[in-house]
Design a protein around this motif. Structure first.
Motif: not given
Length: 718
Positions: A101-105, A219-223, A303-304
């Motif tokens: 899970e990435l920092d949204p900023n 949030s993790t970009g996982t499928i 990209i944020p």
């Protein structure tokens, strides 16, 4: 009845014709009835059967949903979530690294992956590893993974497909976000995806299609997905078993919501009788009986999250608003089957979002129509020249000349349509403002008033003697001649004017090509003016072109290849002697491209003296009086588009009060004038027609039309 045995005429119905003979209509009626019987024979039985199968499918889904909902609520249910093999995820992670899970900023993932993806496949036969695979660190994981596999049943499950030759994968995905209510808030982290996986065989050009249902964790970009061959059903209630424990609860409720949506859609189809296809025809034998699991991970971007949301919104619904540059959509994945003991590595998979990319008015207002018009004339010359060469030449050269002639014809049509479309978008820019209706004379409005001296009798007598004259009768309009009508239509209609200009130019082109008089001068003039009109428009309108460097450089190189071959190559098919001046034309074209790129950086009129750069561009943000400080609604008025109030920033109010006594005049009870303070003035836009808008609302409107939404008058660029 007379001697000719004529039938009585049907005068009662107002016709003076003989009635049709009844004997002639009977064969026609029988023929039509027989034809309808042949066309509809068996259709009623098939429709009833299809409806019956759809109804059974609806009952089955309702039964699945009731048991699934009971299981979610913790009550008695016939459903239980299956337990996935614990050896699956360790083997998958040996080939695929799942994202955090990435920092949204700091970064984000694409949240909408709807579209088409293309990637490479690398096959691993887990039941028979080669030497390099046997020495790999994941060998023991594969051995544990295939322990439940029935090796004797694998050949029957595989089917006729050649799995070792499949090296390409095409993915079609539909992504549906499922908002979930939890703790009084709406969470948007789980999406239900569905689509198909197409494995291709490079030798036979055949494809194996696998349908899949899955879950996309945003949030993790996982499928996480299940895949089966066409005709084999999948129970999407088993999807939560594939996701990690921390996302399982939300995934389970997302599946319930999707089941309800599919039941409602199926009910609508049954009630309306609109069935997609015959289930009997769709129930074909599957190409393979192998069951698959599909795991994929989207590549993270820098990209944020907020900027990514704006980008995806603009991709889905283009409005012309400037956003960040779209990063590449890419993913890595694993496709594996425990029942058949195989695994595919999915590598270098690139996606193209399926969106309606349309040219917006705000973008086309910057482009010169003459750029495309000149290119269309060049392609017309190329088409005529290649067709003439193909007809007159003998041998193989005639065939090779027809191919570029067809391409030039297609480009000519496309560029001509583009020029017309741009002309329609830019037509309101120079249109005169509509004249206001004349006001009635003052005498007419005061006719019933008493004169100051009170002599009413004299006034009444005067009114009787001198009544108001009747308005003059307007003369009857005269019908214009055909030439006058044609000239008026060409003069007022931009499309007709442009087509007329193109027709005249094509006639000139035909004469130049056929007569061979001054063709080189005409062609070089066209090439020299491709980008000049764009430079002129950008400088005149004080707006950049909006054309990308890739497009301008690619177009310039493609255009120069044509003339460099005929005028620069000593051995061309026309035996034209090389002309050295053609290289000067090429340098001049690249110089024009360089000037357009500088206009993007330094300003549209950077090369002009200051006295020529004073353009009469309209200011949408003029100083405006602030509202009454005692008014409850601190707004400048209502936006003419969204009808919401245009509020004033309280900080601006405080600053205006402090500086009011020093340098700003007081206008009425406003208490100050709204000017540029910290960029706040850009929140409103005042059109030349005095209609007030939010700047954001007006930007979105001008991306569609460049006229006022209230009075329909033309608006200058914002």
């Amino acid at each position: 009845m007379d001697a000719n045995n004529e039938e009585p005429r049907d005068l009662e119905n107002g016709t003076d014709r003989n009635p049709p003979r009844q004997s002639a209509s009977i064969p026609s009626f029988l023929f039509i009835t027989f034809a309808l019987f042949l066309l509809t024979h068996g259709h009623g039985e098939d429709a009833s059967l299809i409806r019956y199968q759809y109804t059974n499918g609806l009952h089955s889904l309702n039964h699945q949903l009731s048991n699934y909902s009971a299981w979610l609520n913790g009550t008695s249910s016939n459903f239980s979530l299956p337990v996935e093999d614990p050896n699956t995820m360790p083997l998958v992670q040996a080939f695929l690294g799942f994202g955090p899970e990435l920092d949204p900023n700091q970064g984000s993932y694409y949240s909408n992956i709807t579209g088409f993806w293309h990637g490479d496949l690398h096959f691993h036969n887990l039941t028979s590893l080669n030497a390099s695979e046997a020495a790999s660190p994941w060998r023991h994981l594969s051995e544990q993974f295939i322990l439940p596999t029935n090796l004797s049943a694998v050949p029957e499950l595989l089917g006729p497909w050649n799995w070792t030759r499949s090296n390409k994968l095409a993915v079609s995905v539909g992504d549906k976000l499922i908002p979930l209510e939890r703790d009084g808030a709406t969470h948007k982290n789980i999406a239900i995806i569905h689509g198909r996986l197409d494995l291709s065989d490079p030798e036979s050009s055949d494809e194996l299609r696998l349908d899949f249902e899955g879950i996309h964790v945003l949030s993790t970009g996982t499928i996480y997905a299940m895949a089966e061959s066409g005709g084999r059903s999948m129970d999407m209630r088993h999807l939560p078993a594939l996701v990690p424990e921390r996302f399982r609860n939300d995934s389970a409720y997302a599946v319930e919501s999707e089941l309800k949506a599919r039941i409602d859609k199926l009910k609508e189809k049954i009630d309306s009788g609109s069935f997609d296809q015959d289930p009997l025809e769709a129930d074909d034998s599957p190409t393979t009986k192998c069951s698959f699991r599909f795991y994929a991970q989207l590549n993270a971007t820098t990209i944020p999250k907020q900027s990514m949301d704006e980008l995806e919104k603009e991709i889905d619904e283009p409005t012309g608003v400037t956003t960040v540059r779209a990063p590449e959509m890419a993913l890595e994945g694993v496709l594996l089957s425990q029942s058949c003991g195989m695994l595919y590595e999915v590598k270098h998979t690139i996606g193209v979002q399926q969106a309606a990319h349309s040219n917006t008015a705000i973008g086309l207002s910057r482009v010169s129509r003459y750029t495309f018009l000149i290119q269309s004339l060049i392609d017309a010359i190329s088409f005529i020249g290649h067709v003439t060469l193909g007809i007159l030449a003998e041998g193989r050269s005639s065939l090779s000349a027809l191919a570029p002639a067809g391409l030039a014809c297609l480009l000519f049509v496309y560029e001509a349509q583009m020029a017309i479309y741009i002309g329609q978008i830019q037509a309101p820019e120079d249109a005169p403002a509509p004249a206001e209706p004349p006001r009635p004379p003052a005498a007419a409005t005061n006719a019933s008033q008493t004169p100051p001296d009170g002599n009413e009798s004299v006034q009444a007598e005067g009114e009787q003697q001198n009544p108001n004259p009747a308005p003059p009768t307007p003369p009857a309009p005269t019908r214009p001649t055909n030439l006058q009508f044609l000239w008026t239509h060409i003069r007022t209609d931009p499309a007709a004017r442009l087509w007329t200009l193109m027709s005249i130019s094509l006639i000139v082109v035909f004469r130049i090509v056929m007569a061979l008089s001054l063709p080189l001068f005409f062609i070089s003039s066209l090439y020299s003016c491709i980008w000049l009109m764009q430079i002129y428009r950008s400088a005149r309108r004080t707006r950049s072109s909006g054309l990308s460097a890739e497009y301008m450089l690619g177009t310039t190189l493609g255009r120069l290849f044509f003339v460099f071959y005929f005028l620069g190559c000593p051995k061309n098919i026309l035996d034209v002697e090389p002309r050295r001046w053609i290289y000067v034309v090429g340098l001049f074209m690249f110089a024009q491209v360089f000037v357009i790129l500088l206009q993007e950086r330094l300003g549209p009129a950077f090369f002009l003296p200051k006295r020529f750069t004073r353009t009469q561009s309209y200011n949408y943000h003029p100083p405006m009086p602030l509202p009454d400080p005692e008014a409850p609604d601190q707004s400048l008025g209502d936006c003419a588009i969204c009808m919401d109030a245009i509020l004033v920033d309280p900080s601006l109010r405080r600053r205006s009060k402090s500086s009011e006594s020093k340098e700003r005049p007081v206008i009425g009870r406003a208490g100050g004038i709204l000017e540029k303070v910290g960029g706040v003035k850009k929140t409103y836009s005042l059109a030349p027609c005095h209609h007030l808008f939010h700047t954001e609302c007006l930007e979105r409107w001008l991306a569609i039309k460049n006229i006022c939404p209230q009075c329909r008058r033309p608006l200058p660029p914002l």
